[in-house]
Write an enzyme that holds these catalytic residues in place. Structure first.
Site: not given
Ligand code: 5GP
Length: 174
Positions: A42-43, A98, A130, A152, A158, A164
């Protein structure tokens, strides 16, 4: 549930708005003849809606949902497809939209399954990155902001389904 905890602003709404407009122009320049946006729920919903508002000309869109953090701020690294696309990608200029790239595991999974569906081109736009958290080297052509290792919220992101709705991005206080 009680009042949500205070959020310290990291990226103000006007900064996000200006950067999203720039990203939309950049993407449009690269695909003047049409593009198909695939947003990850949903992000990415708020990022997508602002991004398309800044794009004139032909653009279509579709949604996918993947599992990420169930509740809290840690990930297992396991990714599952919760909702698939409604339309094919065959021959289309596809841009994945994304919210954030953290370890890169989610996007790597997504790029692999979408590439297998035969788009003409496949690129990725992430509002946030990040880099210090990256576990896999994933290619992201359009990045809004690079941030330090904070969890964040806001602007679609969220914490336990809250925050959100915030028009800015911030860090939840204790
Ligand atoms: P990854 O697979 O790159 O570790 O993570 C991607 C997903 O993790 C993002 O689409 C998001 O949903 C969640 N995510 C990663 N970092 C954050 C953050 O700082 N805050 C939030 N709310 N979600 C995060």
């Amino acid at each position: 549930m009680g009042d949500p905890r205070p959020v310290e602003t990291l990226l103000a709404a006007d900064r996000i708005e200006a950067r999203v407009a720039e990203m939309a122009a950049e993407i449009r320049r690269d695909f003047p003849d049409g593009l198909h946006l695939v947003a990850v729920l949903k992000g990415a919903f708020m990022f997508l809606s602002d991004l398309v508002r800044h794009m004139d000309g032909p653009v279509s869109l579709d949604f996918m949902a993947l599992s990420s953090y169930a509740k809290g701020t840690t990930t297992s690294g396991e990714v599952r497809l919760l909702k698939d696309l409604d339309t094919t990608l065959d021959g289309k200029n596809v841009v994945i939209v994304e919210d954030i790239v953290d370890t890169g595991l989610t996007l790597t999974y997504l790029q692999d399954i979408l590439r297998a569906r035969g788009p003409k081109t496949l690129r990725t736009a992430c509002l946030l990155s990040k880099p210090s958290r990256r576990l896999v080297d994933v290619k992201v052509e359009y990045i809004g902001f690079t941030i330090d290792d904070h969890f964040v919220v806001g602007y679609g992101l969220d914490y336990a389904e809250q925050y959100r709705n915030l028009p800015y991005i911030g860090v939840v206080g204790s």
